[in-house]
Design an enzyme around this catalytic site. Sequence first.
Site, PDB file in Angstrom:
ATOM      1  N   SER A 144      35.667  36.761  27.735  1.00 48.86           N
ATOM      2  CA  SER A 144      35.023  36.199  28.915  1.00 48.86           C
ATOM      3  C   SER A 144      33.510  36.087  28.714  1.00 48.86           C
ATOM      4  O   SER A 144      33.064  35.438  27.771  1.00 48.86           O
ATOM      5  CB  SER A 144      35.378  37.064  30.136  1.00 48.86           C
ATOM      6  OG  SER A 144      35.074  36.410  31.332  1.00 48.86           O
ATOM      7  N   ASP A 197      43.713  29.280  32.409  1.00 52.67           N
ATOM      8  CA  ASP A 197      42.674  30.280  32.678  1.00 52.67           C
ATOM      9  C   ASP A 197      41.877  29.860  33.909  1.00 52.67           C
ATOM     10  O   ASP A 197      41.252  28.798  33.919  1.00 52.67           O
ATOM     11  CB  ASP A 197      41.744  30.395  31.467  1.00 52.67           C
ATOM     12  CG  ASP A 197      40.828  31.606  31.536  1.00 52.67           C
ATOM     13  OD1 ASP A 197      40.388  31.956  32.651  1.00 52.67           O
ATOM     14  OD2 ASP A 197      40.546  32.196  30.481  1.00 52.67           O
ATOM     15  N   HIS A 204      43.584  34.828  32.353  1.00 49.66           N
ATOM     16  CA  HIS A 204      42.243  34.806  31.796  1.00 49.66           C
ATOM     17  C   HIS A 204      42.258  35.504  30.446  1.00 49.66           C
ATOM     18  O   HIS A 204      42.648  36.662  30.350  1.00 49.66           O
ATOM     19  CB  HIS A 204      41.290  35.513  32.760  1.00 49.66           C
ATOM     20  CG  HIS A 204      39.857  35.504  32.332  1.00 49.66           C
ATOM     21  ND1 HIS A 204      39.252  34.424  31.754  1.00 49.66           N
ATOM     22  CD2 HIS A 204      38.893  36.468  32.425  1.00 49.66           C
ATOM     23  CE1 HIS A 204      37.979  34.705  31.502  1.00 49.66           C
ATOM     24  NE2 HIS A 204      37.747  35.938  31.889  1.00 49.66           N
TER      25      HIS A 204
END
Length: 463
Positions: free
Chosen positions: A183, A406, A434
């Site tokens: 991320s 995602d 995600h």
Amino acid sequence: PGTSSNSGDDPFDWQDFGETPGVQTGHLTVPVDPEDPSKGTFDLFVGRHLASKPAERIGTLLVNPGGPGFGGSDYGIYAEQVYSQDLLDHFDILGWDPRGTGLSEPAIDCIDDYDQFFGPADITPDTPEERQQAIDLAKEFEDDCATKNADILQYVGTNYSAGDMDAIRQALGEDKISYFGFSYGSELGATWATLFPDTVRAAVLDGAADPNADMLESGLQQTAGFEKSIDTFLAACSDDAACPFHSDGDAEGAFDALMLQLDEHPIEGAPGRIPVNRGVALGAVAQAMYSETLWPALEQALADARTGDGAGLLALFDQYYQRRDDGTYDNSLEAFQTISCMDDPARPTVEEDDADAPKYTAVAPRFAPGTTGAYFCTFFPPAEHPRVAITGTGAGPILVVGTTGDPATPLQSSQNMADALEGGVLLTVTADQHTGYGVNQCSFDQIDGYLVDLTVPAPGTVC
């Protein structure tokens, strides 16, 4: 940048972590401002899992779980719960709490009472007073962040954290080092690869953000990603008669009706807590969209809310804000907003932020029905050291992983990261969650093969 001020043969002062063999914790001291030692130091808390097969050890793998604002030491300490045996065998896996976060000191600290700031404001205010409440809360929060963290505020951005990565590398005595970031960790890793390309052995950026998107564009991309995931979730519920929120095959219509109901008539989630209004409910929905494993909890929470019970939605909302069982919070969301705004030079006015609200609704009518701005960085001081432009020039091949469903970093964002990097290569993973590592054996094989053997997946590879 990146110079450690620890000295001696063991600059980390490594200590065994309890009775867990091969796991250690330590600390590394780095300057707040490498250009001015008088501004003090950060004490970075570090955890690592030593390579299970020392004879086959490749080196250290730095890891970061995302954020910005989340500590990463747990990803070293509990590496066996995150990474494959192949990585555990070949690398010392080292995570650290970036400056201002987790157990590193000093830590960013803005507020104590999250219920005061997150949730109570009406996202669709009907009166000037309700609208002003949202503005006042945003200003108070940001003023508190700036005031309480004045000595470190301008030095918690991603450029400086990338410098800390190089300080860790130097303290370990390794000429080149490997990296695996999830991320926001993709942005941190890409910044490091841009600033210190000669030190990069390999880097994986999983669930990568678009490095060239400004705050508005990035927000729109992410909001559209959540909207797509919500639509997928609701369609699945409509198609499954066993879904608690099935609603005779019209979960979509039932969801829309429930959100309007909560907007007009918030319900109780727990005694003494903030009421569950539309904003709180959408925060709960956002938390559940990060992984399909949370969808059953959201299905039940929505069904319960329809009968006036908001406990399930409040529990998911609390998960998002990292609320502990004792009612306290870690500082991750405070650090998230502070670091994000110190990376971004934009400071839109209240009026400019309000003018952008319809743009969000246009791409995400379910997820972003708000009629005012968020004022996310409006009241922060100007950023003196915004994040550098990402290029990765000279760093060699960098593996970027994007997941088809995602919500937080949509696949196009990861593609844009790969395109921005000189040696970026995109690996696509098919999943509604995600980040993509560990979704299936293919993703393990492709990512592990790159990190261990430096085998770059062929362009266009899909897992």
